[in-house]
Design an enzyme around this catalytic site. Structure first.
Site, PDB file in Angstrom:
ATOM      1  N   ARG A   6      11.687 -57.463  17.222  1.00 27.17           N
ATOM      2  CA  ARG A   6      11.966 -56.951  18.570  1.00 27.17           C
ATOM      3  C   ARG A   6      11.833 -58.025  19.646  1.00 27.17           C
ATOM      4  O   ARG A   6      12.279 -57.827  20.774  1.00 27.17           O
ATOM      5  CB  ARG A   6      11.101 -55.716  18.859  1.00 27.17           C
ATOM      6  CG  ARG A   6      11.484 -54.521  17.975  1.00 27.17           C
ATOM      7  CD  ARG A   6      10.635 -53.308  18.261  1.00 27.17           C
ATOM      8  NE  ARG A   6       9.236 -53.525  17.970  1.00 27.17           N
ATOM      9  CZ  ARG A   6       8.660 -53.362  16.778  1.00 27.17           C
ATOM     10  NH1 ARG A   6       9.383 -52.964  15.748  1.00 27.17           N
ATOM     11  NH2 ARG A   6       7.381 -53.589  16.609  1.00 27.17           N
ATOM     12  N   GLU A  45      -5.265 -55.833  10.857  1.00 26.27           N
ATOM     13  CA  GLU A  45      -6.370 -54.878  10.724  1.00 26.27           C
ATOM     14  C   GLU A  45      -6.654 -54.632   9.231  1.00 26.27           C
ATOM     15  O   GLU A  45      -7.791 -54.633   8.795  1.00 26.27           O
ATOM     16  CB  GLU A  45      -5.959 -53.586  11.431  1.00 26.27           C
ATOM     17  CG  GLU A  45      -7.116 -52.695  11.764  1.00 26.27           C
ATOM     18  CD  GLU A  45      -6.645 -51.457  12.495  1.00 26.27           C
ATOM     19  OE1 GLU A  45      -5.486 -51.425  12.944  1.00 26.27           O
ATOM     20  OE2 GLU A  45      -7.448 -50.522  12.593  1.00 26.27           O
TER      21      GLU A  45
END
Ligand code: AMP
Length: 177
Positions: free
Chosen positions: A63, A100
């Protein structure tokens, strides 16, 4: 909040629990469907960065390619893609960073940046900052100087901005949550 920020926030679609439970995904595809708003975003990015002596805009897959390339066109400087591991065809530098859960690896072509060039890093969204830092490391490995960071959306409650200061104090986001 200025008018453009308001329009961006009114147009972005929040998708709860994507790609996993607890994440509210900021879907920017409705911005792409709005031709005038999409142009205004490019114009606003260009107005902010036009006097920053940038030599190259780096966009982060995928993006970051959208307005990263439009911005580069408007500023009349080259655009360089950073891609996920294994996508770039020619010799590349790699950088691995922790997510994460697990890790990610991103790459840049070795000949994409000329030593000493002033490079802007652009992505659609700043969350924890891990991806942007990975891009900044690739710019440094390539011999470039990080001239700034540019985003459409900043999730300020994740404090990614603080981590970017080690690379450049020039950081700009068109909308902040
Ligand atoms: P980070 O490395 O944590 O700053 O995450 C930034 C990258 O993950 C960007 O390339 C974003 O497109 C994507 N991303 C992270 N969180 C979100 C979110 N809530 N909505 C949309 N994209 C996200």
């Amino acid at each position: 909040m200025n008018n453009l920020e308001l329009q961006i926030k009114n147009t972005i679609r929040d998708v709860p629990d994507f790609p996993k439970p607890g994440i509210i995904f900021k879907d920017i595809t409705p911005l792409l469907s709005d031709v005038q708003l999409s142009k205004s975003i490019t114009d606003s990015l260009a107005a902010f960065w036009q006097n920053s002596n940038l030599d190259v805009i780096v966009g982060i897959e995928s993006r970051g390619f959208m307005w990263g390339h439009s911005l580069a066109q408007q500023l009349e400087v080259p655009f360089v893609p950073i891609r996920k591991k294994g996508k770039l065809p020619a010799e590349s530098h790699s950088f691995e960073y922790d997510l994460e859960y697990g890790s990610a690896e991103i790459e840049i072509h070795k000949d994409a940046i000329i030593g000493g060039q002033n490079v802007l890093i652009h992505d659609d969204l700043l969350a924890t900052g891990g991806t942007a830092i990975g891009a900044a490391e690739l710019v440094k490995i390539s011999g470039g100087k990080v001239g700034g960071f540019s985003f459409i959306v900043e999730l300020s409650f994740l404090s990614g901005r603080d981590k970017l200061e080690a690379y450049s104090n020039q950081m700009h986001a068109l909308s902040t949550y």
